[in-house]
Design a protein around this motif. Structure first.
Motif, PDB file in Angstrom:
ATOM      1  N   GLN A  49      34.898  24.879  20.375  1.00  0.00           N
ATOM      2  CA  GLN A  49      35.777  26.045  20.368  1.00  0.00           C
ATOM      3  C   GLN A  49      35.361  26.944  21.531  1.00  0.00           C
ATOM      4  OE1 GLN A  49      38.316  26.843  18.335  1.00  0.00           O
ATOM      5  NE2 GLN A  49      38.610  28.789  19.327  1.00  0.00           N
ATOM      6  N   PRO A  50      36.302  27.426  22.336  1.00  0.00           N
ATOM      7  CA  PRO A  50      35.933  28.344  23.428  1.00  0.00           C
ATOM      8  C   PRO A  50      35.293  29.620  22.862  1.00  0.00           C
ATOM      9  CG  PRO A  50      38.225  27.625  23.636  1.00  0.00           C
ATOM     10  CD  PRO A  50      37.726  27.149  22.308  1.00  0.00           C
ATOM     11  N   LEU A  51      34.346  30.174  23.612  1.00  0.00           N
ATOM     12  CA  LEU A  51      33.706  31.420  23.184  1.00  0.00           C
ATOM     13  C   LEU A  51      34.698  32.568  23.232  1.00  0.00           C
ATOM     14  CD1 LEU A  51      30.296  31.172  25.071  1.00  0.00           C
ATOM     15  CD2 LEU A  51      30.729  30.777  22.652  1.00  0.00           C
ATOM     16  N   LYS A  52      34.574  33.489  22.278  1.00  0.00           N
ATOM     17  CA  LYS A  52      35.460  34.645  22.243  1.00  0.00           C
ATOM     18  C   LYS A  52      34.887  35.810  23.026  1.00  0.00           C
ATOM     19  CE  LYS A  52      37.670  33.217  18.156  1.00  0.00           C
ATOM     20  NZ  LYS A  52      37.938  33.031  16.891  1.00  0.00           N
ATOM     21  N   LYS A  53      33.588  35.709  23.387  1.00  0.00           N
ATOM     22  CA  LYS A  53      32.946  36.729  24.223  1.00  0.00           C
ATOM     23  C   LYS A  53      31.932  36.015  25.114  1.00  0.00           C
ATOM     24  CE  LYS A  53      29.830  37.946  20.433  1.00  0.00           C
ATOM     25  NZ  LYS A  53      29.393  39.030  19.566  1.00  0.00           N
ATOM     26  N   PRO A  54      31.429  36.666  26.153  1.00  0.00           N
ATOM     27  CA  PRO A  54      30.491  36.002  27.055  1.00  0.00           C
ATOM     28  C   PRO A  54      29.236  35.519  26.305  1.00  0.00           C
ATOM     29  CG  PRO A  54      31.205  38.099  27.985  1.00  0.00           C
ATOM     30  CD  PRO A  54      31.733  38.031  26.582  1.00  0.00           C
ATOM     31  N   LEU A  55      28.678  34.422  26.769  1.00  0.00           N
ATOM     32  CA  LEU A  55      27.479  33.870  26.139  1.00  0.00           C
ATOM     33  C   LEU A  55      26.347  34.902  26.105  1.00  0.00           C
ATOM     34  CD1 LEU A  55      26.097  31.423  24.890  1.00  0.00           C
ATOM     35  CD2 LEU A  55      25.482  30.684  27.202  1.00  0.00           C
ATOM     36  N   SER A  56      26.225  35.725  27.128  1.00  0.00           N
ATOM     37  CA  SER A  56      25.164  36.742  27.169  1.00  0.00           C
ATOM     38  C   SER A  56      25.297  37.766  26.045  1.00  0.00           C
ATOM     39  CB  SER A  56      25.158  37.457  28.520  1.00  0.00           C
ATOM     40  OG  SER A  56      26.388  38.135  28.717  1.00  0.00           O
ATOM     41  N   ARG A  57      26.471  37.900  25.457  1.00  0.00           N
ATOM     42  CA  ARG A  57      26.677  38.823  24.343  1.00  0.00           C
ATOM     43  C   ARG A  57      26.813  38.094  23.012  1.00  0.00           C
ATOM     44  NH1 ARG A  57      31.690  41.581  25.251  1.00  0.00           N
ATOM     45  NH2 ARG A  57      31.163  42.670  23.336  1.00  0.00           N
ATOM     46  N   SER A  58      26.531  36.798  23.014  1.00  0.00           N
ATOM     47  CA  SER A  58      26.692  35.982  21.810  1.00  0.00           C
ATOM     48  C   SER A  58      25.349  35.675  21.173  1.00  0.00           C
ATOM     49  CB  SER A  58      27.386  34.665  22.165  1.00  0.00           C
ATOM     50  OG  SER A  58      28.651  34.904  22.722  1.00  0.00           O
ATOM     51  N   ARG A  59      25.374  35.368  19.915  1.00  0.00           N
ATOM     52  CA  ARG A  59      24.193  34.910  19.196  1.00  0.00           C
ATOM     53  C   ARG A  59      24.319  33.403  19.023  1.00  0.00           C
ATOM     54  NH1 ARG A  59      22.148  38.003  13.980  1.00  0.00           N
ATOM     55  NH2 ARG A  59      22.141  39.546  15.617  1.00  0.00           N
ATOM     56  N   VAL A  60      23.265  32.679  19.368  1.00  0.00           N
ATOM     57  CA  VAL A  60      23.281  31.221  19.313  1.00  0.00           C
ATOM     58  C   VAL A  60      22.294  30.763  18.244  1.00  0.00           C
ATOM     59  CG1 VAL A  60      22.856  29.102  20.605  1.00  0.00           C
ATOM     60  CG2 VAL A  60      23.874  31.079  21.751  1.00  0.00           C
ATOM     61  N   THR A  61      22.712  29.812  17.428  1.00  0.00           N
ATOM     62  CA  THR A  61      21.861  29.252  16.390  1.00  0.00           C
ATOM     63  C   THR A  61      21.809  27.744  16.562  1.00  0.00           C
ATOM     64  OG1 THR A  61      22.503  30.992  14.855  1.00  0.00           O
ATOM     65  CG2 THR A  61      21.545  29.013  13.904  1.00  0.00           C
ATOM     66  N   ILE A  62      20.618  27.189  16.446  1.00  0.00           N
ATOM     67  CA  ILE A  62      20.455  25.743  16.496  1.00  0.00           C
ATOM     68  C   ILE A  62      19.936  25.294  15.133  1.00  0.00           C
ATOM     69  CG2 ILE A  62      19.227  23.818  17.563  1.00  0.00           C
ATOM     70  CD1 ILE A  62      19.098  25.515  20.113  1.00  0.00           C
ATOM     71  N   VAL A  63      20.607  24.329  14.545  1.00  0.00           N
ATOM     72  CA  VAL A  63      20.198  23.781  13.259  1.00  0.00           C
ATOM     73  C   VAL A  63      19.729  22.348  13.501  1.00  0.00           C
ATOM     74  CG1 VAL A  63      20.941  23.154  10.939  1.00  0.00           C
ATOM     75  CG2 VAL A  63      21.870  25.206  12.043  1.00  0.00           C
ATOM     76  N   THR A  64      18.529  22.027  13.022  1.00  0.00           N
ATOM     77  CA  THR A  64      17.995  20.688  13.213  1.00  0.00           C
ATOM     78  C   THR A  64      17.260  20.229  11.959  1.00  0.00           C
ATOM     79  OG1 THR A  64      16.528  19.308  14.567  1.00  0.00           O
ATOM     80  CG2 THR A  64      15.885  21.610  14.261  1.00  0.00           C
ATOM     81  N   THR A  65      17.163  18.942  11.789  1.00  0.00           N
ATOM     82  CA  THR A  65      16.374  18.391  10.699  1.00  0.00           C
ATOM     83  C   THR A  65      15.017  17.915  11.194  1.00  0.00           C
ATOM     84  OG1 THR A  65      17.352  16.207  11.019  1.00  0.00           O
ATOM     85  CG2 THR A  65      18.419  17.674   9.415  1.00  0.00           C
ATOM     86  N   ALA A  66      14.775  18.063  12.499  1.00  0.00           N
ATOM     87  CA  ALA A  66      13.485  17.655  13.074  1.00  0.00           C
ATOM     88  C   ALA A  66      12.441  18.732  12.804  1.00  0.00           C
ATOM     89  CB  ALA A  66      13.643  17.443  14.572  1.00  0.00           C
ATOM     90  N   ALA A  67      11.198  18.311  12.717  1.00  0.00           N
ATOM     91  CA  ALA A  67      10.108  19.249  12.487  1.00  0.00           C
ATOM     92  C   ALA A  67       8.862  18.734  13.200  1.00  0.00           C
ATOM     93  CB  ALA A  67       9.833  19.394  11.000  1.00  0.00           C
ATOM     94  N   PRO A  68       7.942  19.625  13.584  1.00  0.00           N
ATOM     95  CA  PRO A  68       6.706  19.158  14.202  1.00  0.00           C
ATOM     96  C   PRO A  68       5.912  18.277  13.226  1.00  0.00           C
ATOM     97  CG  PRO A  68       6.947  21.539  14.409  1.00  0.00           C
ATOM     98  CD  PRO A  68       8.031  21.063  13.493  1.00  0.00           C
ATOM     99  N   ASN A  69       5.226  17.305  13.768  1.00  0.00           N
ATOM    100  CA  ASN A  69       4.396  16.438  12.951  1.00  0.00           C
ATOM    101  C   ASN A  69       3.213  17.229  12.418  1.00  0.00           C
ATOM    102  OD1 ASN A  69       3.225  14.240  11.723  1.00  0.00           O
ATOM    103  ND2 ASN A  69       2.295  13.482  13.590  1.00  0.00           N
ATOM    104  N   ASP A  70       2.987  17.194  11.122  1.00  0.00           N
ATOM    105  CA  ASP A  70       1.870  17.902  10.497  1.00  0.00           C
ATOM    106  C   ASP A  70       1.077  16.916   9.649  1.00  0.00           C
ATOM    107  OD1 ASP A  70       0.114  19.708   9.429  1.00  0.00           O
ATOM    108  OD2 ASP A  70       1.609  20.769   8.212  1.00  0.00           O
ATOM    109  N   PRO A  71       0.161  16.172  10.302  1.00  0.00           N
ATOM    110  CA  PRO A  71      -0.590  15.156   9.535  1.00  0.00           C
ATOM    111  C   PRO A  71      -1.512  15.817   8.537  1.00  0.00           C
ATOM    112  CG  PRO A  71      -1.380  15.287  11.807  1.00  0.00           C
ATOM    113  CD  PRO A  71      -0.228  16.234  11.680  1.00  0.00           C
TER     114      PRO A  71
END
Length: 71
Positions: A49-71
């Motif tokens: 979807q095109p941004l409705k405002k400039p990226l510099s004024r937007s909040r970005v969220t990244i969702v991932t299922t990856a996690a650092p290895n914690d032996p």
């Protein structure tokens, strides 16, 4: 309904998979006894979807299922 579930959901074909580690995952699942090759849900088209405002004024969220290895 005659189409396969992956066609129904719009998944891309299995050969359209650019990440080489996926074969290792398939091999692992086969080695532990799964008879059906592991498949990832990946799509031919992504719903961008095109941004409705400039990226510099937007909040970005990244969702991932990856996690650092914690032996």
């Amino acid at each position: 309904m005659s189409e396969r579930p992956d066609e129904q959901f719009g998944f891309a074909p299995d050969h359209d998979s650019p990440v080489p580690y996926m074969q290792r995952t398939r091999d692992y699942y086969a080695a532990i006894g799964y008879t059906t090759p592991y498949r990832w849900a990946h799509y031919v088209d992504a719903p961008f979807q095109p941004l409705k405002k400039p990226l510099s004024r937007s909040r970005v969220t990244i969702v991932t299922t990856a996690a650092p290895n914690d032996p």
